[in-house]
Write an enzyme that holds these catalytic residues in place. Structure first.
Site, mmCIF file in Angstrom:
data_model
loop_
_atom_site.group_PDB
_atom_site.id
_atom_site.type_symbol
_atom_site.label_atom_id
_atom_site.label_comp_id
_atom_site.label_asym_id
_atom_site.label_seq_id
_atom_site.Cartn_x
_atom_site.Cartn_y
_atom_site.Cartn_z
ATOM 1 C CG ASN A 9 2.276 3.793 -10.362
ATOM 2 O OD1 ASN A 9 2.577 4.982 -10.269
ATOM 3 N ND2 ASN A 9 2.719 2.870 -9.516
ATOM 4 C CD1 TRP A 10 2.209 6.869 -16.439
ATOM 5 C CD2 TRP A 10 2.501 9.075 -16.727
ATOM 6 N NE1 TRP A 10 1.557 7.226 -17.598
ATOM 7 C CE2 TRP A 10 1.727 8.575 -17.801
ATOM 8 C CE3 TRP A 10 2.795 10.433 -16.701
ATOM 9 C CZ2 TRP A 10 1.259 9.390 -18.843
ATOM 10 C CZ3 TRP A 10 2.333 11.247 -17.719
ATOM 11 C CH2 TRP A 10 1.583 10.732 -18.779
ATOM 12 C CE LYS A 11 5.929 1.661 -10.620
ATOM 13 N NZ LYS A 11 6.650 0.426 -10.361
ATOM 14 C CG HIS A 92 3.281 1.358 -5.388
ATOM 15 N ND1 HIS A 92 4.597 0.960 -5.388
ATOM 16 C CD2 HIS A 92 2.757 0.942 -6.564
ATOM 17 C CE1 HIS A 92 4.853 0.337 -6.533
ATOM 18 N NE2 HIS A 92 3.749 0.310 -7.265
ATOM 19 C CD GLU A 94 7.868 1.277 -7.107
ATOM 20 O OE1 GLU A 94 7.388 2.392 -7.388
ATOM 21 O OE2 GLU A 94 7.983 0.349 -7.940
ATOM 22 C CD GLU A 164 1.079 -2.875 -8.076
ATOM 23 O OE1 GLU A 164 0.959 -2.629 -9.281
ATOM 24 O OE2 GLU A 164 1.744 -2.163 -7.301
ATOM 25 N N GLY A 170 8.322 -4.307 -11.982
ATOM 26 C CA GLY A 170 9.471 -3.760 -12.687
ATOM 27 C C GLY A 170 10.561 -4.783 -12.980
ATOM 28 C CB SER A 209 6.197 -7.374 -15.237
ATOM 29 O OG SER A 209 7.322 -6.949 -14.478
ATOM 30 N N GLY A 230 2.811 -0.138 -14.594
ATOM 31 C CA GLY A 230 3.908 0.808 -14.410
ATOM 32 C C GLY A 230 4.614 1.074 -15.738
ATOM 33 N N GLY A 231 5.717 0.386 -15.953
ATOM 34 C CA GLY A 231 6.573 0.639 -17.123
ATOM 35 C C GLY A 231 5.828 0.717 -18.454
HETATM 36 P P1 PGA Z 1 5.439 -2.408 -13.446
HETATM 37 O O1 PGA Z 1 4.915 -1.594 -12.166
HETATM 38 O O2 PGA Z 1 4.273 -2.562 -14.383
HETATM 39 O O3 PGA Z 1 6.527 -1.547 -14.028
HETATM 40 O O4 PGA Z 1 5.930 -3.723 -12.949
HETATM 41 C C1 PGA Z 1 3.654 -1.844 -11.619
HETATM 42 C C2 PGA Z 1 3.453 -1.040 -10.371
HETATM 43 O O5 PGA Z 1 4.401 -0.915 -9.576
HETATM 44 O O6 PGA Z 1 2.367 -0.492 -10.121
#
Ligand code: PGA
Length: 246
Positions: A9-11, A92, A94, A164, A170, A209, A230-231
């Site tokens: 997930n590159w956001k 998600h 966010e 999640e 993050g 994470s 994500g990251g």
């Molecule tokens: P993260 O994000 O790996 O940066 O914690 C995961 C996500 O929000 O899908």
């Protein structure tokens, strides 16, 4: 036997340059031993797809509910399919927080994705305060029940569930493998109470994470069928290391 699903997930990160760099070093055109999906910002979907082999699927991070019409800024699931996308993330945290998406809207998006013949990954998870109050599973099951009520339990098997915990996204704070394993087992029990076949086939992946150091221990949990990353998915080497950890 469930195949591992590893999703990037590159956001709202990336550029054409990054897409090229990522594709060149990540995709060697060989079966990666897991199902791999990359979710770039939607404008880079075509570029990424043009540079990757059939072993790297692509998808989008959100979709509109409607199938077409006067909805400025929205994208229909059928359009994602039209350009070769195969997966869609819905719900998600966010988006639940920033765009105020509630369980009902998320369920409608899930239904729209299924109707277009694509696979949804629905994200569920609790805040730290909810976990501390002992409400983690109640929150997660309410989020899932909205989907089951609208789409039916069998629809879950057409996609995947991403657990999640919000406090792990993050933040560098990962759920311990045991915490993840327990929640995944509870989710599977919930589904099994409605349909045993769906429960044994639906993939429940963990997000929050995930990195090359903790991925192996998370995947060692019987109930963890992959990761939403994500990251650590923004650089090909770390994402590849997570895939390799399966
Ligand atoms: P993260 O994000 O790996 O940066 O914690 C995961 C996500 O929000 O899908």
């Amino acid at each position: 036997m469930r195949r591992y699903l590893i999703a990037a997930n590159w956001k709202m990160h990336g550029s054409l340059e990054m897409v090229h760099k990522f594709a060149e070093s990540f995709d060697q055109g060989v079966d990666l031993g897991a199902e791999v999906v990359v979710f770039p910002p939607v404008v880079y979907l075509g570029a990424l797809q043009g540079l990757t082999s059939k072993y790297v699927q692509v998808g989008v991070q959100d979709v509109g509910v409607a199938s077409a019409g006067a909805h400025t800024g929205e994208i229909a699931a059928s359009m994602v399919k039209d350009v070769g996308g195969s997966w869609v993330i819905v719900g998600h945290s966010e988006r639940r927080a920033d765009q105020l998406e509630g369980d009902d809207l998320v369920a409608q998006k899930f239904a729209a994705v299924i109707a277009a013949g694509l696979s949804p990954i629905v994200c569920v998870g609790e805040t730290l305060a909810q976990r501390k109050a002992g409400d983690a599973f109640a929150v997660v099951s309410k989020q899932l029940k909205a989907i089951i009520d609208l789409c039916g339990v069998s629809a879950l098997a057409k996609g995947a569930i991403a657990y999640e915990p919000l406090w792990a996204i993050g933040t560098g704070l990962t759920a311990t493998p045991e915490q993840a394993g327990q929640m995944h087992a509870s989710i599977r029990d919930l589904v099994a109470g409605l349909d045993q076949d769906v429960a044994s086939s639906v993939r429940i992946i963990y997000g929050g994470s995930v990195n090359p150091e903790n991925a192996g221990l998370l995947f060692a949990q019987e109930e963890v069928d992959g990761a939403l990353v994500g990251g650590a998915s923004l650089q090909a080497p770390s994402f590849a290391a997570i895939v390799a950890a399966t």
